[in-house]
Design a protein around this motif. Structure first.
Motif, PDB file in Angstrom:
ATOM      1  N   UNK A  97      -3.204  -6.762  -4.125  1.00 36.14           N
ATOM      2  CA  UNK A  97      -4.128  -5.665  -4.395  1.00 36.14           C
ATOM      3  C   UNK A  97      -3.842  -4.370  -3.662  1.00 36.14           C
ATOM      4  N   UNK A  98      -2.613  -4.172  -3.222  1.00 34.50           N
ATOM      5  CA  UNK A  98      -2.287  -2.968  -2.463  1.00 34.50           C
ATOM      6  C   UNK A  98      -2.161  -1.761  -3.382  1.00 34.50           C
ATOM      7  N   UNK A  99      -2.771  -0.650  -2.989  1.00 35.38           N
ATOM      8  CA  UNK A  99      -2.757   0.572  -3.788  1.00 35.38           C
ATOM      9  C   UNK A  99      -2.223   1.766  -2.997  1.00 35.38           C
ATOM     10  N   UNK A 100      -1.626   1.502  -1.867  1.00 38.66           N
ATOM     11  CA  UNK A 100      -1.114   2.587  -1.045  1.00 38.66           C
ATOM     12  C   UNK A 100       0.345   2.878  -1.327  1.00 38.66           C
ATOM     13  N   UNK A 101       0.961   3.752  -0.526  1.00 35.89           N
ATOM     14  CA  UNK A 101       2.362   4.137  -0.730  1.00 35.89           C
ATOM     15  C   UNK A 101       3.318   3.080  -0.192  1.00 35.89           C
ATOM     16  N   UNK A 102       4.559   3.159  -0.618  1.00 33.63           N
ATOM     17  CA  UNK A 102       5.597   2.266  -0.086  1.00 33.63           C
ATOM     18  C   UNK A 102       6.110   2.814   1.228  1.00 33.63           C
ATOM     19  N   UNK A 103       6.502   1.915   2.122  1.00 34.47           N
ATOM     20  CA  UNK A 103       7.067   2.294   3.409  1.00 34.47           C
ATOM     21  C   UNK A 103       8.512   1.798   3.464  1.00 34.47           C
ATOM     22  N   UNK A 104       9.422   2.552   2.826  1.00 34.05           N
ATOM     23  CA  UNK A 104      10.808   2.120   2.757  1.00 34.05           C
ATOM     24  C   UNK A 104      10.916   0.866   1.913  1.00 34.05           C
ATOM     25  N   UNK A 105      11.576  -0.167   2.471  1.00 31.64           N
ATOM     26  CA  UNK A 105      11.684  -1.428   1.745  1.00 31.64           C
ATOM     27  C   UNK A 105      10.336  -2.120   1.683  1.00 31.64           C
ATOM     28  N   UNK A 106       9.557  -1.994   2.754  1.00 33.70           N
ATOM     29  CA  UNK A 106       8.276  -2.697   2.839  1.00 33.70           C
ATOM     30  C   UNK A 106       7.285  -2.120   1.837  1.00 33.70           C
ATOM     31  N   UNK A 107       6.740  -2.980   0.995  1.00 33.97           N
ATOM     32  CA  UNK A 107       5.808  -2.516  -0.020  1.00 33.97           C
ATOM     33  C   UNK A 107       4.435  -2.193   0.549  1.00 33.97           C
ATOM     34  N   UNK A 108       4.115  -2.740   1.712  1.00 34.38           N
ATOM     35  CA  UNK A 108       2.793  -2.493   2.293  1.00 34.38           C
ATOM     36  C   UNK A 108       2.863  -2.682   3.798  1.00 34.38           C
ATOM     37  N   UNK A 109       2.039  -1.967   4.554  1.00 32.13           N
ATOM     38  CA  UNK A 109       2.028  -2.124   6.009  1.00 32.13           C
ATOM     39  C   UNK A 109       1.567  -3.520   6.413  1.00 32.13           C
ATOM     40  N   UNK A 110       2.038  -3.970   7.558  1.00 31.96           N
ATOM     41  CA  UNK A 110       1.674  -5.301   8.041  1.00 31.96           C
ATOM     42  C   UNK A 110       0.177  -5.439   8.259  1.00 31.96           C
ATOM     43  N   UNK A 124      -1.458   2.058  13.030  1.00 29.18           N
ATOM     44  CA  UNK A 124      -2.665   1.247  13.011  1.00 29.18           C
ATOM     45  C   UNK A 124      -3.878   2.104  12.660  1.00 29.18           C
ATOM     46  N   UNK A 125      -4.780   1.533  11.874  1.00 33.55           N
ATOM     47  CA  UNK A 125      -6.051   2.171  11.541  1.00 33.55           C
ATOM     48  C   UNK A 125      -7.164   1.183  11.886  1.00 33.55           C
ATOM     49  N   UNK A 126      -8.387   1.640  11.841  1.00 36.40           N
ATOM     50  CA  UNK A 126      -9.504   0.733  12.064  1.00 36.40           C
ATOM     51  C   UNK A 126      -9.491  -0.349  10.989  1.00 36.40           C
ATOM     52  N   UNK A 127      -9.680  -1.599  11.386  1.00 39.36           N
ATOM     53  CA  UNK A 127      -9.606  -2.703  10.427  1.00 39.36           C
ATOM     54  C   UNK A 127     -10.598  -2.533   9.285  1.00 39.36           C
ATOM     55  N   UNK A 128     -11.722  -1.951   9.553  1.00 39.67           N
ATOM     56  CA  UNK A 128     -12.736  -1.773   8.510  1.00 39.67           C
ATOM     57  C   UNK A 128     -12.378  -0.668   7.519  1.00 39.67           C
ATOM     58  N   UNK A 129     -11.328   0.109   7.832  1.00 33.35           N
ATOM     59  CA  UNK A 129     -10.934   1.207   6.960  1.00 33.35           C
ATOM     60  C   UNK A 129      -9.669   0.916   6.155  1.00 33.35           C
ATOM     61  N   UNK A 130      -9.121  -0.276   6.304  1.00 29.93           N
ATOM     62  CA  UNK A 130      -7.873  -0.589   5.603  1.00 29.93           C
ATOM     63  C   UNK A 130      -8.048  -0.505   4.094  1.00 29.93           C
ATOM     64  N   UNK A 131      -9.124  -1.080   3.570  1.00 33.72           N
ATOM     65  CA  UNK A 131      -9.425  -0.997   2.140  1.00 33.72           C
ATOM     66  C   UNK A 131      -8.289  -1.466   1.271  1.00 33.72           C
ATOM     67  N   UNK A 132      -7.993  -0.699   0.210  1.00 34.05           N
ATOM     68  CA  UNK A 132      -6.909  -1.067  -0.711  1.00 34.05           C
ATOM     69  C   UNK A 132      -5.577  -0.447  -0.325  1.00 34.05           C
ATOM     70  N   UNK A 133      -5.526   0.169   0.860  1.00 34.61           N
ATOM     71  CA  UNK A 133      -4.278   0.754   1.344  1.00 34.61           C
ATOM     72  C   UNK A 133      -4.123   2.227   1.071  1.00 34.61           C
ATOM     73  N   UNK A 134      -5.054   2.830   0.368  1.00 32.25           N
ATOM     74  CA  UNK A 134      -4.944   4.256   0.066  1.00 32.25           C
ATOM     75  C   UNK A 134      -4.952   5.108   1.321  1.00 32.25           C
ATOM     76  N   UNK A 135      -5.546   4.596   2.380  1.00 39.29           N
ATOM     77  CA  UNK A 135      -5.634   5.346   3.632  1.00 39.29           C
ATOM     78  C   UNK A 135      -4.256   5.647   4.231  1.00 39.29           C
TER      79      UNK A 135
END
Length: 554
Positions: free
Chosen positions: A363-376, A414-425
């Motif tokens: 369900x990730x909706x954020x940007x790609x980070x190089x090879x990694x499709x989503x932040x850890x 790192x962001x606040x865990x409650x703000x991770x959401x769908x990755x748009x942040x």
């Protein structure tokens, strides 16, 4: 007259260029790193290749009818030597070893896929086409060069023979003297012949290895042990394996990289302590280097030394007990978190996973980070929401953390865990990121970015433990392999750190005889095991002592 002079001069230039090409192709090493004593220039140009002497002797001995066909074969062979050396250079940079002509063909597809993920399909296709064209060009140019030099020796057979005798005497004298510019680079060179010999002998060795490994993969010493006896002391515990991509020993021992990582690790140790967790760390020697993460995962899980795609295929076609399957068969819920996977993963059933989450269903909706499709942190947040918070009964999960995968740009924060959401942040974090092509021009800056990515990945995992981990959590964190040599340096070890974290101190007391260091960092004198030793040691430490015995050393 002028035209004839131009032809004569151009012919002489072409002949010199042909001689230089043949000479360089034979003596240039198949590595790009500079040795400690001497320079790459000395290694490449201040040696006398035996292949020139043998090739010239053969051509001079042949009748005119056979000289051109044999010279053509020599030229094609020289072209293959050039291609092989270039391929070896790439393999040494990325994987820290030479190319194996029997086992490594699937890695070209993996390299293409990785380039597609980081630079786009267009550049990947262009690179693949360019590689094919340059290979064909190498074969053509080398063949033409050898043919031209052959015609020259046939025009002047007397001087050619005298030159050949003189070069032979010089080569023998140099070989007897043992003169070298630095280790493994004798002035009397036979490196091209040795490279071909080594490459050819790999074929029967690979076939023999296939037979031997088939026996090992089918004869598991724990096959007849009841699954619950393999992990009995962890009953009621949730076991999570966190695999940190490219987390190698170098980042903890290189002063520059360690200066970046250490503050994060120090802070993470305080987080764990505040949350009531303890940790012990050791070293493992990975079965791969710079890439091929799935080979390391397989070695860690299966207790077998998986160094090639051939072995990996044989393993996954067997009924070998893995760490995951042991927990699965003992009644644990088993989950795999594989954010880097973009298609179905058939091997999941071999490992023993009930459920696998990947890039298609996270369900990730954020940007790609190089090879990694989503932040850890997003991967861990999705794990928390979809798995850990909903577990019913004991859970065993493996989470692959990909933010520390090359190219190490851009790196999430790192962001606040409650703000991770769908990755748009995470969208603003990729803007203005340095391109890989410019970053990798500087080894120092690449090391800095790599170290930052490791700090982020480790901090993500420890922060998740601090926020969500309960008293039943046992976390195993380890790196799959060292980063490629642009970061770790030439000749780096294959060692990676491994840490076991637990709230229940009795879980760590069971590995007291491992002599691991307290905390998140192993010490210089902490024991080093091969990665395939871990499974058996784990079963011995955490299984029923009356049912489980450590097999004899390999």
């Amino acid at each position: 007259m002028l035209l004839r002079r131009i032809r004569t001069i151009s012919g002489a230039v072409l002949t010199v260029l042909a001689a230089v090409l043949v000479y360089v192709a034979l003596v240039v090493p198949d590595a790009v790193a500079k040795p400690k004593n001497g320079t790459f220039l000395e290694a490449a140009f201040l040696r006398l290749p035996i292949e020139v002497i043998i090739g010239a002797a053969v051509l001079l001995a042949l009748s005119p009818k056979w000289r051109k066909p044999v010279a053509t074969l020599f030229g094609i062979g020289l072209g293959f030597v050039v291609i092989l050396k270039v391929v070896n250079m790439g393999f040494r940079i990325v994987l820290g070893r030479r190319f194996n002509p029997v086992l490594d063909w699937p890695l070209f597809q993996d390299g293409y896929n990785a380039l597609t993920e980081t630079d786009g399909r267009g550049k990947a296709i262009a690179a693949a086409v360019g590689a094919v064209v340059l290979s064909l060009l190498a074969l053509l140019v080398c063949t033409l060069a050898v043919l031209r030099l052959t015609r020259l020796t046939m025009r002047f057979p007397g001087p050619a023979r005298r030159t050949l005798v003189g070069l032979s005497a010089v080569w023998i004298a140099l070989a007897i003297s043992g003169l070298t510019w630095f280790p493994n680079a004798p002035v009397a060179s036979d490196t091209a012949a040795d490279l071909l010999k080594t490459t050819v002998t790999q074929v029967p060795a690979a076939i023999k290895d296939q037979r031997q490994f088939a026996y090992a993969s089918e004869h598991d010493p724990y096959r007849n042990v009841a699954p619950q006896d393999l992990v009995s002391s962890l009953a009621g515990k949730d076991v999570v394996i966190g695999v940190v991509e490219s987390y190698g020993r170098s980042v903890l021992t290189d002063p520059g990289m360690n200066a970046i990582v250490s503050p994060t690790i120090d802070a993470d140790e305080k987080k764990l302590s505040a949350a009531g967790f303890s940790a012990k760390s050791g070293w493992l020697t990975s079965s791969t280097f710079g890439g091929g993460s799935w080979l390391a995962h397989a070695s860690f899980q299966s207790g077998l030394w998986i160094t090639s795609q051939q072995r990996y295929g044989q393993l996954t076609a067997s009924n070998r007990i893995t760490l995951t399957s042991a927990f699965h068969n003992a009644g644990w819920q088993t989950v795999g978190m594989e954010p880097g996977n973009t298609v179905a993963w058939p091997e999941a059933s071999f490992y023993g996973y009930d459920t696998v989450y990947d890039s298609r269903n996270l369900g990730y909706r954020g940007p790609r980070f190089g090879w990694s499709r989503m932040p850890d942190q997003y991967t861990l947040s999705a794990f928390q929401q979809n798995v850990y918070s909903k577990k019913q009964g004991p859970l065993m999960a493996e989470i692959t953390l990909t933010s520390s995968h090359e190219p190490w740009t851009p790196i999430p924060q790192m962001v606040d865990w409650d703000q991770v959401g769908d990755g748009s942040i995470y969208a603003p974090m990729v803007k203005g990121a340095e391109k890989r092509t410019t970053l990798w021009n500087s080894s120092e800056r690449t090391q800095v970015q790599y170290a930052k990515s490791i700090a982020y990945s480790v901090d993500s995992l420890i922060s998740w433990v601090q926020k969500y981990g309960d008293k039943n959590l046992v976390l195993i964190m380890f790196g799959d392999h060292q980063p490629m040599s642009i970061v770790s340096g030439a000749g780096a070890s294959h060692d990676i750190p491994i840490t076991i974290i637990a709230h229940d101190k009795s879980a760590l007391e069971r590995i007291a005889d491992w002599s691991w260091a307290d905390g998140l960092r192993p010490k210089a004198d902490t024991p080093v095991w091969r990665m395939d030793e871990f499974r058996d040691k784990f079963f011995t430490a955490y299984g029923d002592q009356n049912a489980v015995a450590l097999p004899a050393p390999r």
